[in-house]
Design a protein around this motif. Structure first.
Motif, PDB file in Angstrom:
ATOM      1  N   ILE A 153      -1.865  77.251  35.322  1.00  0.00           N
ATOM      2  CA  ILE A 153      -0.939  76.847  36.373  1.00  0.00           C
ATOM      3  C   ILE A 153       0.474  76.752  35.829  1.00  0.00           C
ATOM      4  CG2 ILE A 153      -0.301  74.937  37.905  1.00  0.00           C
ATOM      5  CD1 ILE A 153      -3.236  74.340  38.266  1.00  0.00           C
ATOM      6  N   ILE A 154       0.609  76.200  34.638  1.00  0.00           N
ATOM      7  CA  ILE A 154       1.925  76.098  34.005  1.00  0.00           C
ATOM      8  C   ILE A 154       2.411  77.498  33.683  1.00  0.00           C
ATOM      9  CG2 ILE A 154       1.215  75.972  31.579  1.00  0.00           C
ATOM     10  CD1 ILE A 154       3.427  73.293  32.694  1.00  0.00           C
ATOM     11  N   ARG A 155       3.732  77.692  33.727  1.00  0.00           N
ATOM     12  CA  ARG A 155       4.294  79.015  33.505  1.00  0.00           C
ATOM     13  C   ARG A 155       5.235  79.006  32.305  1.00  0.00           C
ATOM     14  NH1 ARG A 155       1.759  83.075  35.303  1.00  0.00           N
ATOM     15  NH2 ARG A 155       0.291  81.650  34.279  1.00  0.00           N
ATOM     16  N   ALA A 156       5.340  80.170  31.661  1.00  0.00           N
ATOM     17  CA  ALA A 156       6.297  80.319  30.577  1.00  0.00           C
ATOM     18  C   ALA A 156       7.705  80.085  31.114  1.00  0.00           C
ATOM     19  CB  ALA A 156       6.181  81.711  29.962  1.00  0.00           C
ATOM     20  N   GLY A 157       8.484  79.342  30.359  1.00  0.00           N
ATOM     21  CA  GLY A 157       9.815  78.946  30.802  1.00  0.00           C
ATOM     22  C   GLY A 157       9.867  77.533  31.315  1.00  0.00           C
ATOM     23  N   ASP A 158       8.697  76.950  31.651  1.00  0.00           N
ATOM     24  CA  ASP A 158       8.643  75.560  32.101  1.00  0.00           C
ATOM     25  C   ASP A 158       8.797  74.612  30.912  1.00  0.00           C
ATOM     26  OD1 ASP A 158       8.192  76.464  34.647  1.00  0.00           O
ATOM     27  OD2 ASP A 158       6.059  75.943  34.687  1.00  0.00           O
ATOM     28  N   ARG A 159       9.269  73.426  31.203  1.00  0.00           N
ATOM     29  CA  ARG A 159       9.285  72.371  30.194  1.00  0.00           C
ATOM     30  C   ARG A 159       7.846  71.960  29.909  1.00  0.00           C
ATOM     31  NH1 ARG A 159       8.857  66.973  31.101  1.00  0.00           N
ATOM     32  NH2 ARG A 159       9.675  65.533  29.534  1.00  0.00           N
ATOM     33  N   ALA A 160       7.461  71.944  28.642  1.00  0.00           N
ATOM     34  CA  ALA A 160       6.090  71.599  28.267  1.00  0.00           C
ATOM     35  C   ALA A 160       5.852  70.116  28.533  1.00  0.00           C
ATOM     36  CB  ALA A 160       5.841  71.922  26.801  1.00  0.00           C
ATOM     37  N   PRO A 161       4.947  69.761  29.439  1.00  0.00           N
ATOM     38  CA  PRO A 161       4.731  68.347  29.763  1.00  0.00           C
ATOM     39  C   PRO A 161       3.919  67.622  28.698  1.00  0.00           C
ATOM     40  CG  PRO A 161       3.255  69.714  31.054  1.00  0.00           C
ATOM     41  CD  PRO A 161       4.143  70.652  30.293  1.00  0.00           C
ATOM     42  N   ASP A 162       3.997  66.314  28.764  1.00  0.00           N
ATOM     43  CA  ASP A 162       3.245  65.470  27.846  1.00  0.00           C
ATOM     44  C   ASP A 162       1.806  65.331  28.343  1.00  0.00           C
ATOM     45  OD1 ASP A 162       2.704  63.791  25.734  1.00  0.00           O
ATOM     46  OD2 ASP A 162       3.612  62.022  26.655  1.00  0.00           O
ATOM     47  N   ALA A 163       0.931  64.872  27.478  1.00  0.00           N
ATOM     48  CA  ALA A 163      -0.453  64.546  27.845  1.00  0.00           C
ATOM     49  C   ALA A 163      -0.941  63.465  26.899  1.00  0.00           C
ATOM     50  CB  ALA A 163      -1.349  65.776  27.779  1.00  0.00           C
ATOM     51  N   PRO A 164      -1.150  62.254  27.384  1.00  0.00           N
ATOM     52  CA  PRO A 164      -1.675  61.187  26.540  1.00  0.00           C
ATOM     53  C   PRO A 164      -3.193  61.266  26.464  1.00  0.00           C
ATOM     54  CG  PRO A 164      -1.195  60.340  28.724  1.00  0.00           C
ATOM     55  CD  PRO A 164      -0.790  61.797  28.734  1.00  0.00           C
ATOM     56  N   GLY A 165      -3.784  60.373  25.698  1.00  0.00           N
ATOM     57  CA  GLY A 165      -5.235  60.262  25.651  1.00  0.00           C
ATOM     58  C   GLY A 165      -5.931  61.278  24.778  1.00  0.00           C
ATOM     59  N   LEU A 166      -5.223  61.922  23.862  1.00  0.00           N
ATOM     60  CA  LEU A 166      -5.844  62.858  22.929  1.00  0.00           C
ATOM     61  C   LEU A 166      -6.263  62.105  21.668  1.00  0.00           C
ATOM     62  CD1 LEU A 166      -3.253  65.756  23.245  1.00  0.00           C
ATOM     63  CD2 LEU A 166      -5.526  65.691  24.277  1.00  0.00           C
ATOM     64  N   HIS A 167      -7.378  62.524  21.084  1.00  0.00           N
ATOM     65  CA  HIS A 167      -7.861  61.887  19.856  1.00  0.00           C
ATOM     66  C   HIS A 167      -8.026  62.941  18.768  1.00  0.00           C
ATOM     67  CE1 HIS A 167      -8.806  58.567  22.597  1.00  0.00           C
ATOM     68  NE2 HIS A 167      -8.795  57.799  21.521  1.00  0.00           N
ATOM     69  N   ALA A 168      -7.435  62.658  17.617  1.00  0.00           N
ATOM     70  CA  ALA A 168      -7.563  63.554  16.470  1.00  0.00           C
ATOM     71  C   ALA A 168      -8.930  63.363  15.819  1.00  0.00           C
ATOM     72  CB  ALA A 168      -6.451  63.263  15.471  1.00  0.00           C
ATOM     73  N   SER A 169      -9.258  64.225  14.865  1.00  0.00           N
ATOM     74  CA  SER A 169     -10.566  64.177  14.221  1.00  0.00           C
ATOM     75  C   SER A 169     -10.766  62.884  13.439  1.00  0.00           C
ATOM     76  CB  SER A 169     -10.731  65.380  13.279  1.00  0.00           C
ATOM     77  OG  SER A 169      -9.672  65.415  12.332  1.00  0.00           O
ATOM     78  N   ASN A 170      -9.676  62.235  13.041  1.00  0.00           N
ATOM     79  CA  ASN A 170      -9.791  60.969  12.310  1.00  0.00           C
ATOM     80  C   ASN A 170      -9.844  59.771  13.247  1.00  0.00           C
ATOM     81  OD1 ASN A 170      -7.181  60.841  13.255  1.00  0.00           O
ATOM     82  ND2 ASN A 170      -6.217  60.766  11.230  1.00  0.00           N
ATOM     83  N   LEU A 176      12.589  85.294  27.003  1.00  0.00           N
ATOM     84  CA  LEU A 176      11.738  84.523  26.090  1.00  0.00           C
ATOM     85  C   LEU A 176      10.542  83.914  26.798  1.00  0.00           C
ATOM     86  CD1 LEU A 176      14.335  82.609  23.876  1.00  0.00           C
ATOM     87  CD2 LEU A 176      13.192  84.788  23.412  1.00  0.00           C
ATOM     88  N   ALA A 177      10.388  84.156  28.101  1.00  0.00           N
ATOM     89  CA  ALA A 177       9.270  83.614  28.869  1.00  0.00           C
ATOM     90  C   ALA A 177       8.249  84.712  29.121  1.00  0.00           C
ATOM     91  CB  ALA A 177       9.760  83.034  30.188  1.00  0.00           C
ATOM     92  N   CYS A 178       7.064  84.555  28.550  1.00  0.00           N
ATOM     93  CA  CYS A 178       6.035  85.599  28.626  1.00  0.00           C
ATOM     94  C   CYS A 178       4.724  85.016  29.154  1.00  0.00           C
ATOM     95  CB  CYS A 178       5.825  86.214  27.243  1.00  0.00           C
ATOM     96  SG  CYS A 178       4.532  87.475  27.181  1.00  0.00           S
ATOM     97  N   ASP A 179       4.335  85.402  30.359  1.00  0.00           N
ATOM     98  CA  ASP A 179       3.033  85.050  30.919  1.00  0.00           C
ATOM     99  C   ASP A 179       2.136  86.281  30.820  1.00  0.00           C
ATOM    100  OD1 ASP A 179       3.441  82.313  31.910  1.00  0.00           O
ATOM    101  OD2 ASP A 179       4.886  83.233  33.280  1.00  0.00           O
ATOM    102  N   LEU A 180       1.077  86.181  30.021  1.00  0.00           N
ATOM    103  CA  LEU A 180       0.188  87.322  29.836  1.00  0.00           C
ATOM    104  C   LEU A 180      -0.699  87.548  31.056  1.00  0.00           C
ATOM    105  CD1 LEU A 180      -0.918  86.649  26.140  1.00  0.00           C
ATOM    106  CD2 LEU A 180       0.938  88.127  26.965  1.00  0.00           C
ATOM    107  N   ASP A 181      -0.966  86.490  31.812  1.00  0.00           N
ATOM    108  CA  ASP A 181      -1.827  86.592  32.986  1.00  0.00           C
ATOM    109  C   ASP A 181      -1.610  85.360  33.856  1.00  0.00           C
ATOM    110  OD1 ASP A 181      -3.376  84.521  31.701  1.00  0.00           O
ATOM    111  OD2 ASP A 181      -4.357  86.092  30.524  1.00  0.00           O
ATOM    112  N   GLU A 182      -2.479  85.140  34.809  1.00  0.00           N
ATOM    113  CA  GLU A 182      -2.368  84.001  35.726  1.00  0.00           C
ATOM    114  C   GLU A 182      -3.405  82.921  35.401  1.00  0.00           C
ATOM    115  OE1 GLU A 182       0.018  83.858  38.060  1.00  0.00           O
ATOM    116  OE2 GLU A 182       0.767  85.807  37.347  1.00  0.00           O
ATOM    117  N   ALA A 183      -3.829  82.843  34.159  1.00  0.00           N
ATOM    118  CA  ALA A 183      -4.918  81.938  33.795  1.00  0.00           C
ATOM    119  C   ALA A 183      -4.506  80.470  33.820  1.00  0.00           C
ATOM    120  CB  ALA A 183      -5.464  82.300  32.411  1.00  0.00           C
TER     121      ALA A 183
END
Length: 306
Positions: free
Chosen positions: A185-202, A176-183
């Motif tokens: 740093i994160i790799r398929a199969g890794d736990r998806a990390p969080d990222a704060p500081g995002l703002h929605a359009s509203n 279930l882990a598919c990396d199409l290329d090396e574009a």
């Protein structure tokens, strides 16, 4: 005088020293327990009496050799039992259940049966590693000469046995882990990390864990040139978010997120355009550096039947 727990002749005793020359073995009587309590806790006025029963506790360490037999699946303690030395049994069982749960839900909606085989492929090695680490730590606790060093390692974060947070668990190499290329740093199969500081359009501030929360797939599209042509799917099945840097132009939509602090681009190792597909259990299923919809469609068909 410090007392150290130890096992001798199949019974619990308490030693007054760490080396054989220092041993003064004391049985697990009420007097010994009183002495241990007074030494370690030191609360005045507490007295033990009338000890009517005590027994030898042994860790039950075992695991199954397969997680699936036809329509029967084993999860949590039914699949692996181990020493509680690391206190990881519950969270391991929960991750077992979530891994299997989203796959069963997909299978009931038409996903190929082979999807259910990935449950064992991904989770059984985790249980095996867990038993190895908990067994090693349990044995260390049983050796008086290792107690001081073991406690020191735990309190100074120099634990050689395991990552007790389980944040380093990954499924790289899974079907279930598919990396199409090396574009990225994160790799398929890794736990998806969080990222704060995002703002929605509203203008509302959000973080990636907010958009992951739920039982849906999440597609993160890094780049302002949205060229994906995906079929219409229910919102509870797939949610798409376009993440752009400040100043990049994108049509206002509920799925547009501005990476104000650059945290998302940095954490996922994005330098150009890229796609990140996150599974319902919070692990990355696919990565790629091209905004091409075909790999996404193929992956979703293989995992959901849609």
């Amino acid at each position: 005088m410090t007392l150290y727990p130890m096992v001798r002749d199949g019974n619990w005793w308490f030693s007054t020293g760490l080396t054989p020359d220092e041993y003064q073995v004391l049985p697990s009587t009420v007097e010994t327990l009183q002495r241990l309590f007074d030494e370690r806790v030191g609360i005045p006025g507490v007295h033990f009496s009338n000890l009517t029963w005590h027994s030898l506790w042994r860790a039950n360490i075992r695991m199954v050799d397969r997680y699936r037999n036809g329509r029967i699946f084993l999860v949590g303690d039914a699949a692996h039992v181990h020493s509680p030395a690391e206190g990881e049994g519950m969270q391991t069982g929960i991750q077992d259940a979530y891994n299997l749960g989203w796959e069963i839900a997909s299978a009931l909606r038409g996903a190929p049966d082979m999807l259910l085989d990935t449950y064992e492929d991904e989770r059984l090695p985790i249980a095996r590693q867990l038993l190895e680490s908990t067994s090693a730590r349990s044995q260390a606790f049983m050796r008086p000469s290792s107690i001081t060093q073991t406690v020191t390692n735990v309190t100074t974060s120099k634990d050689a046995f395991a990552d007790t947070t389980q944040l380093s668990i990954h499924y790289r190499g899974s079907t279930l882990a598919c990396d199409l290329d090396e574009a990225t740093i994160i790799r398929a199969g890794d736990r998806a990390p969080d990222a704060p500081g995002l703002h929605a359009s509203n203008g509302m501030q959000v973080r990636l864990f907010d958009v992951f929360r739920g039982t849906h797939f999440t597609l993160l599209v890094f780049g302002c040139q949205l060229t994906l042509q995906l079929p219409d799917v229910p919102n509870d099945f797939l949610r798409i978010y376009t993440i752009v840097r400040p100043g990049e132009r994108i049509a206002a939509s509920d799925g547009a997120l501005i990476d104000t602090s650059g945290h998302a681009h940095h954490t996922y190792g994005i330098t150009n355009e890229a796609l990140i597909l996150v599974r319902p259990d919070g692990y990355i299923g696919l990565t790629g550096g091209s905004l091409d919809s075909d790999p996404i469609i193929d992956y979703l068909r293989g995992t959901t039947g849609r």
